[in-house]
Design an enzyme around this catalytic site. Sequence first.
Site, PDB file in Angstrom:
ATOM      1  N   LYS A  52       0.842  -1.203   0.000  1.00 13.72           N
ATOM      2  CA  LYS A  52       0.000   0.000   0.000  1.00 13.72           C
ATOM      3  C   LYS A  52       0.876   1.252   0.000  1.00 13.72           C
ATOM      4  CE  LYS A  52      -3.856  -2.337   2.278  1.00 13.72           C
ATOM      5  NZ  LYS A  52      -4.604  -2.612   3.495  1.00 13.72           N
ATOM      6  N   GLN A  96      -4.558  -1.421   9.753  1.00 13.87           N
ATOM      7  CA  GLN A  96      -4.532  -2.757   9.153  1.00 13.87           C
ATOM      8  C   GLN A  96      -5.115  -3.794  10.110  1.00 13.87           C
ATOM      9  OE1 GLN A  96      -3.753  -3.319   6.002  1.00 13.87           O
ATOM     10  NE2 GLN A  96      -3.848  -5.529   6.030  1.00 13.87           N
ATOM     11  N   ASP A 119     -10.783   2.884   3.933  1.00 11.49           N
ATOM     12  CA  ASP A 119     -11.050   1.439   3.859  1.00 11.49           C
ATOM     13  C   ASP A 119     -12.535   1.171   3.640  1.00 11.49           C
ATOM     14  OD1 ASP A 119      -9.000  -0.445   3.967  1.00 11.49           O
ATOM     15  OD2 ASP A 119      -8.680  -0.145   6.119  1.00 11.49           O
TER      16      ASP A 119
HETATM   17  N1  GUN Z   1      -6.827  -6.761   6.329  1.00  8.34           N
HETATM   18  C1  GUN Z   1      -7.126  -7.478   5.231  1.00  8.34           C
HETATM   19  N2  GUN Z   1      -7.627  -6.677   4.269  1.00  8.34           N
HETATM   20  C2  GUN Z   1      -7.654  -5.425   4.778  1.00  8.34           C
HETATM   21  C3  GUN Z   1      -8.050  -4.164   4.278  1.00  8.34           C
HETATM   22  O1  GUN Z   1      -8.516  -4.025   3.148  1.00  8.34           O
HETATM   23  N3  GUN Z   1      -7.901  -3.119   5.121  1.00  8.34           N
HETATM   24  C4  GUN Z   1      -7.430  -3.245   6.385  1.00  8.34           C
HETATM   25  N4  GUN Z   1      -7.344  -2.150   7.142  1.00  8.34           N
HETATM   26  N5  GUN Z   1      -7.040  -4.401   6.891  1.00  8.34           N
HETATM   27  C5  GUN Z   1      -7.150  -5.483   6.090  1.00  8.34           C
END
Ligand code: GUN
Length: 293
Positions: A52, A96, A119
Amino acid sequence: MKLIDGKAIAAQIKQEIALEVSQIKAAGGKTPHLAAVLVGHDGGSETYVANKVRSCEEVGFKSTLIRYEEDVTEAELLACVNRLNNDADIDGFIVQLPLPKHISEDKITEAIDYRKDVDGFHPVNVGRMSLGMPCFLSATPAGIVELLKRYKIETQGKHCVVLGRSNIVGKPVSMLMMQKGYPGDCTVTVCHSRTKNIKEICLQADIIIAALGVPEFLKGDMVKEGAVVIDVGTTRVPNSNTKSGFKLTGDVKFDEVAPKCAYITPVPGGVGPMTIVSLLRNTLLAGKKAIYS
Ligand code: GUN
């Protein structure tokens, strides 16, 4: 059978975002800024967050990574969320998941300012999504509908079977597929671990979105000729022949299912690359105050 190339579409969208960012900067606008909060050292989470942050740099965003050890308290993490909510330079941020057991993911998610929730996990964004209102769409459902759009796959009146009822994929993607307009207007059936006759239901599907997290669950004899199959599974299955020691495995037994499909996404290289692009797009929208002012 046509392979849906998520990697190529994601690269194309990244270029589109990068172009828009350079135009914003040239016009003296603010550089979009994404922050990511990572707790602990889970291998999967480390990889996702690193990707990311790298993707932000590739499109010209600013990015900030905030790390905490596994033993961070819920209060400390809430204080961090509060700081990010009030930091005018941060347009959007993510925490996350998963978080350690002693921290409530619901509490943390609700504490995030929904106007910075790129998100799309905050109840306000989930609620607005289900009502068809402008919102931050969560990354995987947004990536799936974007793939359908870019490949001009017909959805109106089709029977879409969603396998899985998770809050981050199954539930939201089923909402999007039933919504009025394109890509939507589907008749949607959601199957899960307690569903009876999954095979019979899948055999009636024009579109199958497999998001159970069960490697190679969908077999060739569960899919009708000409179906569209979207594989959301990304389970790390141990494999001694790979450098990493695992093989990313989808929910679809690809070799059996692919020959029957009109379109299918591979794993890796299908839905996966699209999820980061969705996050970038949300961050760009957040920077432009395009959804919430
Ligand atoms: N864990 C797995 N996928 C995601 C996501 O898209 N965002 C976040 N914050 N955590 C995750």
